[in-house]
Scaffold this motif. Structure first.
Motif, short mmCIF file in Angstrom:
data_model
loop_
_atom_site.label_atom_id
_atom_site.label_comp_id
_atom_site.label_asym_id
_atom_site.label_seq_id
_atom_site.Cartn_x
_atom_site.Cartn_y
_atom_site.Cartn_z
N SER A 1 0.65 -1.25 0.12
CA SER A 1 -0.03 0.12 -0.03
C SER A 1 1.03 1.32 -0.08
N GLU A 2 1.99 0.90 0.42
CA GLU A 2 2.91 2.48 0.61
C GLU A 2 3.56 2.79 -0.70
N PHE A 3 3.80 1.71 -1.49
CA PHE A 3 4.34 1.83 -2.77
C PHE A 3 3.49 1.91 -4.01
N THR A 4 2.07 1.67 -3.84
CA THR A 4 1.13 1.69 -4.74
C THR A 4 0.82 3.20 -5.04
N THR A 5 0.92 3.49 -6.38
CA THR A 5 0.57 4.84 -6.74
C THR A 5 0.12 4.81 -8.33
N TYR A 6 -0.89 5.82 -8.32
CA TYR A 6 -1.30 6.07 -9.75
C TYR A 6 -0.72 7.40 -10.48
N GLU A 7 0.35 7.66 -9.92
CA GLU A 7 1.13 8.92 -10.47
C GLU A 7 1.84 8.45 -11.56
N ILE A 8 1.74 9.40 -12.50
CA ILE A 8 2.62 9.16 -13.81
C ILE A 8 3.88 10.14 -13.66
N PHE A 9 5.03 9.66 -13.94
CA PHE A 9 6.33 10.35 -13.56
C PHE A 9 6.84 10.93 -14.85
N LYS A 10 7.43 11.91 -14.89
CA LYS A 10 8.00 12.59 -16.08
C LYS A 10 9.15 12.17 -16.67
N ASN A 11 10.01 11.47 -15.90
CA ASN A 11 11.14 10.59 -16.49
C ASN A 11 11.55 9.40 -15.37
N ARG A 12 12.50 8.69 -15.75
CA ARG A 12 12.80 7.60 -14.91
C ARG A 12 13.52 7.98 -13.60
N ASN A 13 14.37 8.96 -13.56
CA ASN A 13 14.99 9.52 -12.30
C ASN A 13 13.95 9.98 -11.31
N LEU B 1 4.73 3.23 -12.36
CA LEU B 1 5.28 2.36 -11.59
C LEU B 1 4.26 1.35 -11.05
N THR B 2 4.57 0.02 -11.07
CA THR B 2 3.70 -1.13 -10.55
C THR B 2 4.57 -1.81 -9.13
N VAL B 3 3.81 -2.22 -8.41
CA VAL B 3 4.26 -3.20 -7.38
C VAL B 3 4.25 -4.43 -7.79
N PHE B 4 5.30 -5.06 -7.97
CA PHE B 4 5.54 -6.58 -8.49
C PHE B 4 5.10 -7.56 -7.20
N CYS B 5 6.29 -7.14 -6.30
CA CYS B 5 6.20 -7.79 -4.86
C CYS B 5 6.31 -6.88 -3.68
N GLY B 6 5.28 -6.64 -2.94
CA GLY B 6 5.53 -5.81 -1.82
C GLY B 6 5.72 -6.16 -0.51
N VAL B 7 6.33 -7.54 -0.50
CA VAL B 7 6.43 -8.06 0.79
C VAL B 7 8.04 -7.99 1.04
N HIS B 8 8.52 -7.82 2.14
CA HIS B 8 9.77 -7.90 2.75
C HIS B 8 9.85 -9.01 3.47
N ASN B 9 10.83 -9.76 3.78
CA ASN B 9 11.25 -10.95 4.98
C ASN B 9 12.02 -10.58 5.87
N HIS B 10 12.10 -9.27 6.17
CA HIS B 10 12.97 -8.87 7.20
C HIS B 10 12.40 -7.47 7.76
N PRO B 11 12.60 -7.22 9.02
CA PRO B 11 12.08 -5.94 9.72
C PRO B 11 12.70 -4.51 8.76
N ALA B 12 12.22 -3.63 8.90
CA ALA B 12 12.66 -2.42 8.44
C ALA B 12 13.65 -1.74 9.51
N ALA B 13 14.35 -1.13 8.88
CA ALA B 13 15.61 -0.61 9.76
C ALA B 13 15.06 0.75 10.61
N LYS B 14 15.33 0.64 11.83
CA LYS B 14 15.01 1.66 12.69
C LYS B 14 15.89 3.06 12.52
N HIS B 15 17.22 2.91 12.21
CA HIS B 15 18.08 4.09 11.76
C HIS B 15 18.64 3.58 10.48
#
Length: 180
Positions: free
Chosen positions: A13-25, A109-123
């Motif tokens: 859900s965090e990476f799902t977007t319907y925004e169209i980007f002007k360029n790759r960068n 941008l499309t989310v192919f797989c949104g799952v991480h198998n590790h916890p997010a870094a705190k710092h």
């Protein structure tokens, strides 16, 4: 470093977007900013510049994949030397984002797989990729270095300008070596 395989974090859900980007960068920067806010480091895994096919880019977690031993003589010298113990941050994270170029030169941008198998870094401090300086930060560093500002003060200025900056003093010293 072996992670617990039962740890599954879904960031679709965090990476799902319907925004169209002007360029790759712009697409890559957006994904990296979202990742940084969530304690993740997003890197380019694969890139295709077109050459007869549709341009695309695959983004993934820096912890994706597995450690590859790049020592050419590792098999032949195992009897002679004890194998070197290595540590790695790679844990086979399946997270993947696909960016593709549209016919009107915009990117999606499309989310192919949104799952991480590790916890997010705190710092995120200490992560080499996230700690890199942008072009604007590098030019500011060069200007401040020319006016004989101390590295400690340069770092504090960079952190005041960008709240998400996780560069360290070592980054400042290394950049000063490159840009005299």
């Amino acid at each position: 470093m072996v992670e617990d395989s039962t740890c599954v974090m879904d960031y679709t859900s965090e990476f799902t977007t319907y925004e169209i980007f002007k360029n790759r960068n712009a697409l890559c920067n957006w994904a990296r900013d979202v990742g940084r806010r969530n304690g993740l480091v997003i890197v380019i895994k694969r890139s295709d510049s077109g050459s007869g096919r549709k341009e695309r880019v695959t983004l993934g977690c820096e912890r994706g994949g597995h450690y590859r031993n790049m020592n050419k003589n590792s098999e032949t010298q195992t009897d002679k030397k004890r194998k070197r113990e290595t540590g790695t941050k790679k844990c086979g994270c399946p997270f993947a984002l696909k960016g593709s170029k549209l016919p009107n030169d915009n990117w999606m941008l499309t989310v192919f797989c949104g799952v991480h198998n590790h916890p997010a870094a705190k710092h995120l401090e200490g992560h080499s990729f996230v700690g890199r300086l942008s072009q604007e930060e590098t030019s500011l560093l060069v200007d401040l270095s020319k006016t004989m500002v101390r590295p400690k003060e340069i770092l504090s200025t960079l952190k005041q300008n960008d709240v998400l900056n996780v560069s360290t003093i070592k980054t400042i010293y290394n950049a000063r070596q490159i840009w005299p």
